[in-house]
Scaffold this active site. Structure first.
Site, mmCIF file in Angstrom:
data_model
loop_
_atom_site.group_PDB
_atom_site.id
_atom_site.type_symbol
_atom_site.label_atom_id
_atom_site.label_comp_id
_atom_site.label_asym_id
_atom_site.label_seq_id
_atom_site.Cartn_x
_atom_site.Cartn_y
_atom_site.Cartn_z
ATOM 1 N N GLU A 73 0.852 -1.188 0.000
ATOM 2 C CA GLU A 73 0.000 0.000 0.000
ATOM 3 C C GLU A 73 0.886 1.236 0.000
ATOM 4 O OE1 GLU A 73 -3.089 -2.957 1.063
ATOM 5 O OE2 GLU A 73 -1.065 -2.652 1.816
ATOM 6 N N SER A 74 1.408 1.563 -1.176
ATOM 7 C CA SER A 74 2.131 2.809 -1.459
ATOM 8 C C SER A 74 3.638 2.736 -1.228
ATOM 9 C CB SER A 74 1.465 4.003 -0.769
ATOM 10 O OG SER A 74 0.118 4.136 -1.225
ATOM 11 N N CYS A 88 -1.986 3.817 1.782
ATOM 12 C CA CYS A 88 -3.398 3.991 1.446
ATOM 13 C C CYS A 88 -4.217 2.858 2.066
ATOM 14 C CB CYS A 88 -3.565 4.043 -0.074
ATOM 15 S SG CYS A 88 -2.836 2.622 -0.926
ATOM 16 N N SER A 245 1.654 1.460 -8.607
ATOM 17 C CA SER A 245 2.505 2.266 -7.735
ATOM 18 C C SER A 245 3.875 2.420 -8.381
ATOM 19 C CB SER A 245 2.670 1.618 -6.359
ATOM 20 O OG SER A 245 1.497 1.706 -5.603
ATOM 21 N N HIS A 259 0.709 6.937 -7.125
ATOM 22 C CA HIS A 259 -0.129 5.793 -6.751
ATOM 23 C C HIS A 259 -1.500 5.960 -7.376
ATOM 24 C CE1 HIS A 259 3.022 4.552 -4.050
ATOM 25 N NE2 HIS A 259 3.110 5.811 -3.663
#
Length: 354
Positions: A73-74, A88, A245, A259
């Site tokens: 997540e990022s 995120c 990403s 992203h």
């Protein structure tokens, strides 16, 4: 990897993903021992830090000045005395702060000089978990670690807004109204521009779906991401079934990160870089023309030693006068060590570009 939250509607069971990131940036005070370096922290220790956040490392790149991690997540960036985490979904970045501070101390950094925590308002705040169920809860959590921290909300609280929490040791170094000590004036130049985009063009977003694109490098090339800041060495990842990403780093230790949540019902793209430019107008135009949002937010941080400090004033002039964008909000904040510009735009439909 990109955990989808199920939502239930009249049309059945649908998925949802919160693209808006929670962004943490921390600077530690320079030490007399040049061997002290956050990049000395072992990967297994970073994995432990990220376990508190509920994300993991996917890819890694580095040069002589900066380490860059693409996460499930990022992203995370680590330089000598600066640490950046951007996550995120339903991640919990604030939960890793105690462990991060402990590791920094073991590597010779005992004093935090600046901390920034920011995020856009969530589409589904009810789906978040503590301590991120609301900004009030986040502030209360941060206040336990930084009693002199300050919290802000920019934009419209009942529509679109952007939250910010700051802590700075330079708050203590004011010697009079508007006067900063020589110690601050000798600080390293620093600046960050972030562009947060929503309601993205469907065709532009189709590139970031594995049904249409076979690899991350192909998505990077077709979309034109590699042309935004050509000096960047790119490390990219295309999620299954969709999502994207990337991290970019250059030999000056500057970074760029993008992203993308491409699903039409909740499309979201974030762009961020700390590249020092004398004018950000062209960069903003290039990013917007690449992703074609229906609305976007721009934030620019710059300290008084940065090239961007004075040029921020140029963006206070109506950007929409020269484009098909209507500025719906603008706010400027003067902090002891940084200035901040916040601006919000929506498409006004004057031409064929969305």
């Amino acid at each position: 990897m990109r955990t989808f939250i199920p939502t239930y509607t009249m049309s059945g069971n649908e998925h949802f993903f919160e693209g808006a990131e929670k962004l943490l940036e921390i600077w530690f005070e320079e030490t007399s021992d040049n061997r002290n370096d956050l990049r000395n922290i072992a990967r297994c220790d970073w994995e432990n830090v990220l376990s508190h956040v509920n994300c993991e490392i996917i890819s890694f790149s580095k040069n002589d000045l900066i380490d860059a991690f693409v996460l499930s997540e990022s992203s995370m960036f680590v330089s000598k005395r600066r640490w950046i985490l951007k996550t995120c979904g339903t991640t919990t970045p604030l939960k890793c702060l105690s462990e991060l501070i402990r590791l920094a101390s073991l590597n010779g950094y005992n004093i935090i000089t600046d901390l920034f925590y920011s995020r856009k308002n969530f589409i589904r705040p009810d789906a978040q978990v503590s301590p991120h169920k609301g900004f009030t809860e986040e502030v209360s959590y941060l206040d336990t670690l930084f009693p002199n921290g300050r919290s802000y909300c920019l934009g419209s609280m009942n529509l679109e807004c952007w939250y910010l929490y700051t802590f700075s040791r330079s708050d203590m170094k004011l010697t009079g109204p508007g006067h900063i000590t020589d110690e601050f004036l000798d600080a390293d130049p620093d600046q960050t521009i972030e562009i947060l985009m929503q309601n993205l063009d469907v065709n532009a977003m189709s590139v970031f779906n594995k049904k249409n694109t076979t690899s991350a490098s192909e998505a990077t090339s077709i979309s034109g991401i590699d042309k935004i800041l050509p000096s960047m060495h790119i490390d990219d990842f295309l999620f299954d079934p969709c999502g994207y990403s990337m991290n970019g780093i250059n030999e000056r230790g500057e970074y760029m990160t993008i992203h993308i949540t491409p699903e039409n019902l909740f499309s979201y793209v974030s762009f961020e870089t700390n590249v020092a430019l004398t004018n950000y107008r062209n960069l903003i135009n290039q990013v917007i023309n690449t992703f074609k949002p229906g609305k976007f937010i721009v934030t620019i941080f710059a300290n008084k030693c940065s090239l961007a400090y004075e040029t921020m004033k140029e963006l206070e002039v109506e950007y929409s006068k020269e484009s098909h964008w209507k500025r719906t909000d603008m706010q400027c904040c003067n902090f002891p060590s940084y200035n901040l510009l916040f601006a919000q735009y929506s498409y006004n439909g004057k031409n064929n570009c969305k």
